[in-house]
Design a protein around this motif. Structure first.
Motif, PDB file in Angstrom:
ATOM      1  N   UNK A  15      74.257  -9.472 -35.559  1.00  0.00           N
ATOM      2  CA  UNK A  15      75.395 -10.199 -36.125  1.00  0.00           C
ATOM      3  C   UNK A  15      76.273 -10.758 -35.010  1.00  0.00           C
ATOM      4  N   UNK A  16      76.599  -9.939 -34.009  1.00  0.00           N
ATOM      5  CA  UNK A  16      77.409 -10.420 -32.885  1.00  0.00           C
ATOM      6  C   UNK A  16      76.671 -11.496 -32.092  1.00  0.00           C
ATOM      7  N   UNK A  17      75.380 -11.297 -31.882  1.00  0.00           N
ATOM      8  CA  UNK A  17      74.549 -12.279 -31.172  1.00  0.00           C
ATOM      9  C   UNK A  17      74.651 -13.642 -31.847  1.00  0.00           C
ATOM     10  N   UNK A  18      74.513 -13.657 -33.167  1.00  0.00           N
ATOM     11  CA  UNK A  18      74.577 -14.912 -33.912  1.00  0.00           C
ATOM     12  C   UNK A  18      75.972 -15.520 -33.858  1.00  0.00           C
ATOM     13  N   UNK A  19      76.991 -14.716 -34.079  1.00  0.00           N
ATOM     14  CA  UNK A  19      78.365 -15.231 -34.078  1.00  0.00           C
ATOM     15  C   UNK A  19      78.763 -15.776 -32.705  1.00  0.00           C
ATOM     16  N   UNK A  20      78.320 -15.112 -31.634  1.00  0.00           N
ATOM     17  CA  UNK A  20      78.610 -15.593 -30.282  1.00  0.00           C
ATOM     18  C   UNK A  20      78.011 -16.970 -30.046  1.00  0.00           C
ATOM     19  N   UNK A  21      77.006 -17.324 -30.815  1.00  0.00           N
ATOM     20  CA  UNK A  21      76.329 -18.617 -30.703  1.00  0.00           C
ATOM     21  C   UNK A  21      76.756 -19.576 -31.809  1.00  0.00           C
ATOM     22  N   UNK A  22      77.846 -19.246 -32.468  1.00  0.00           N
ATOM     23  CA  UNK A  22      78.407 -20.051 -33.562  1.00  0.00           C
ATOM     24  C   UNK A  22      77.426 -20.234 -34.715  1.00  0.00           C
ATOM     25  N   UNK A  23      76.650 -19.197 -34.980  1.00  0.00           N
ATOM     26  CA  UNK A  23      75.729 -19.191 -36.112  1.00  0.00           C
ATOM     27  C   UNK A  23      76.262 -18.223 -37.159  1.00  0.00           C
ATOM     28  N   UNK A  24      76.155 -18.580 -38.405  1.00  0.00           N
ATOM     29  CA  UNK A  24      76.675 -17.752 -39.490  1.00  0.00           C
ATOM     30  C   UNK A  24      75.581 -16.807 -39.999  1.00  0.00           C
ATOM     31  N   UNK A  25      75.715 -15.503 -39.753  1.00  0.00           N
ATOM     32  CA  UNK A  25      74.744 -14.551 -40.298  1.00  0.00           C
ATOM     33  C   UNK A  25      74.990 -14.352 -41.792  1.00  0.00           C
ATOM     34  N   UNK A  26      73.918 -14.146 -42.539  1.00  0.00           N
ATOM     35  CA  UNK A  26      74.050 -13.831 -43.953  1.00  0.00           C
ATOM     36  C   UNK A  26      72.871 -12.974 -44.385  1.00  0.00           C
ATOM     37  N   UNK A  27      73.070 -12.243 -45.462  1.00  0.00           N
ATOM     38  CA  UNK A  27      71.982 -11.401 -45.946  1.00  0.00           C
ATOM     39  C   UNK A  27      71.223 -12.131 -47.050  1.00  0.00           C
ATOM     40  N   UNK A  28      70.140 -11.541 -47.485  1.00  0.00           N
ATOM     41  CA  UNK A  28      69.268 -12.154 -48.481  1.00  0.00           C
ATOM     42  C   UNK A  28      70.002 -12.480 -49.771  1.00  0.00           C
ATOM     43  N   UNK A  29      70.967 -11.662 -50.131  1.00  0.00           N
ATOM     44  CA  UNK A  29      71.698 -11.861 -51.378  1.00  0.00           C
ATOM     45  C   UNK A  29      72.740 -12.977 -51.288  1.00  0.00           C
ATOM     46  N   UNK A  30      73.040 -13.417 -50.064  1.00  0.00           N
ATOM     47  CA  UNK A  30      74.049 -14.452 -49.833  1.00  0.00           C
ATOM     48  C   UNK A  30      75.348 -14.112 -50.562  1.00  0.00           C
ATOM     49  N   UNK A  31      75.763 -12.853 -50.420  1.00  0.00           N
ATOM     50  CA  UNK A  31      76.955 -12.369 -51.119  1.00  0.00           C
ATOM     51  C   UNK A  31      78.195 -12.300 -50.228  1.00  0.00           C
ATOM     52  N   UNK A  32      78.120 -12.921 -49.052  1.00  0.00           N
ATOM     53  CA  UNK A  32      79.264 -12.928 -48.148  1.00  0.00           C
ATOM     54  C   UNK A  32      79.317 -11.744 -47.208  1.00  0.00           C
ATOM     55  N   UNK A  33      78.440 -10.777 -47.389  1.00  0.00           N
ATOM     56  CA  UNK A  33      78.400  -9.603 -46.511  1.00  0.00           C
ATOM     57  C   UNK A  33      77.535  -9.942 -45.305  1.00  0.00           C
ATOM     58  N   UNK A  34      78.099  -9.795 -44.121  1.00  0.00           N
ATOM     59  CA  UNK A  34      77.389 -10.134 -42.888  1.00  0.00           C
ATOM     60  C   UNK A  34      76.690  -8.919 -42.302  1.00  0.00           C
ATOM     61  N   UNK A  35      75.988  -8.199 -43.130  1.00  0.00           N
ATOM     62  CA  UNK A  35      75.245  -7.029 -42.670  1.00  0.00           C
ATOM     63  C   UNK A  35      73.783  -7.194 -43.041  1.00  0.00           C
ATOM     64  N   UNK A  36      72.896  -6.659 -42.201  1.00  0.00           N
ATOM     65  CA  UNK A  36      71.478  -6.703 -42.541  1.00  0.00           C
ATOM     66  C   UNK A  36      71.211  -5.953 -43.854  1.00  0.00           C
ATOM     67  N   UNK A  37      70.194  -6.383 -44.548  1.00  0.00           N
ATOM     68  CA  UNK A  37      69.784  -5.758 -45.809  1.00  0.00           C
ATOM     69  C   UNK A  37      68.364  -5.228 -45.654  1.00  0.00           C
ATOM     70  N   UNK A  38      67.999  -4.315 -46.541  1.00  0.00           N
ATOM     71  CA  UNK A  38      66.650  -3.749 -46.552  1.00  0.00           C
ATOM     72  C   UNK A  38      65.892  -4.291 -47.758  1.00  0.00           C
ATOM     73  N   UNK A  39      64.706  -4.816 -47.484  1.00  0.00           N
ATOM     74  CA  UNK A  39      63.751  -5.140 -48.543  1.00  0.00           C
ATOM     75  C   UNK A  39      62.962  -3.860 -48.773  1.00  0.00           C
ATOM     76  N   UNK A  40      63.283  -3.152 -49.828  1.00  0.00           N
ATOM     77  CA  UNK A  40      62.719  -1.822 -50.044  1.00  0.00           C
ATOM     78  C   UNK A  40      61.220  -1.849 -50.289  1.00  0.00           C
ATOM     79  N   UNK A  41      60.680  -2.942 -50.790  1.00  0.00           N
ATOM     80  CA  UNK A  41      59.245  -2.967 -51.077  1.00  0.00           C
ATOM     81  C   UNK A  41      58.400  -2.906 -49.814  1.00  0.00           C
ATOM     82  N   UNK A  42      58.945  -3.310 -48.654  1.00  0.00           N
ATOM     83  CA  UNK A  42      58.135  -3.340 -47.428  1.00  0.00           C
ATOM     84  C   UNK A  42      58.062  -1.976 -46.723  1.00  0.00           C
ATOM     85  N   UNK A  43      59.025  -1.273 -46.349  1.00  0.00           N
ATOM     86  CA  UNK A  43      60.435  -1.607 -46.200  1.00  0.00           C
ATOM     87  C   UNK A  43      60.682  -2.328 -44.874  1.00  0.00           C
ATOM     88  N   UNK A  44      61.707  -3.214 -44.888  1.00  0.00           N
ATOM     89  CA  UNK A  44      62.079  -3.966 -43.690  1.00  0.00           C
ATOM     90  C   UNK A  44      63.568  -4.266 -43.716  1.00  0.00           C
TER      91      UNK A  44
END
Length: 149
Positions: free
Chosen positions: A81-110
């Motif tokens: 997240x910091x890496x992306x923001x330092x490069x002026x990139x907007x991080x987002x999770x799969x749900x696109x719910x405004x939370x800038x945290x990584x998410x887990x795809x439980x089926x993989x898991x990843x």
């Protein structure tokens, strides 16, 4: 014949020079080859010649795509997240719910976090997690995933 991995992928970009700058200077990929006869640049991903990304300039029929860069779980959790923001990139999770945290795809898991390139191609940092997939859990926070173990 056994397939052992995916070596290269290609995407369309609207402005080749802008995209080459983004992928080399912002994300740190290296130029492998610039075709003198066509609007395409090949980039090395990883160390050595492990993987390749082709950038094709296409303005008229441009179609954004999605692909993921493999990263470590630790890097995604602690730095992405910091890496992306330092490069002026907007991080987002799969749900696109405004939370800038990584998410887990439980089926993989990843574990994954997303961002876009200048053309709107959807990029992702992803790391496979230990353990068996749990598809019934859907997509969830990493903290939620840890509570399921």
């Amino acid at each position: 014949m056994k397939i052992t991995g995916l070596y290269e992928t290609h995407i369309q970009v609207r402005n080749l020079e802008e995209s080459v700058n983004f992928y080399t200077k912002v994300l740190g990929l290296r130029i492998a080859h610039r075709d003198p006869n066509r609007p395409i640049v090949f980039l090395w991903v990883g160390t050595g010649k492990e993987y390749m990304l082709g950038l094709w300039q296409e303005e008229a029929n441009f179609q954004p795509r999605h692909f993921a860069f493999r990263a470590s779980k630790e890097d995604i959790l602690n730095y992405a997240v910091d890496y992306l923001k330092e490069r002026d990139l907007q991080p987002y999770n799969f749900l696109k719910d405004g939370v800038e945290k990584p998410m887990v795809f439980a089926w993989m898991p990843a574990l994954a976090i997303y961002f876009n390139d200048p053309d709107g191609n959807q990029l992702e940092f992803i790391a496979l997690l230990e353990g068996e997939g749990r598809p019934e859990l859907g997509v969830m926070s990493y903290e939620g995933w840890l509570q399921q173990e």
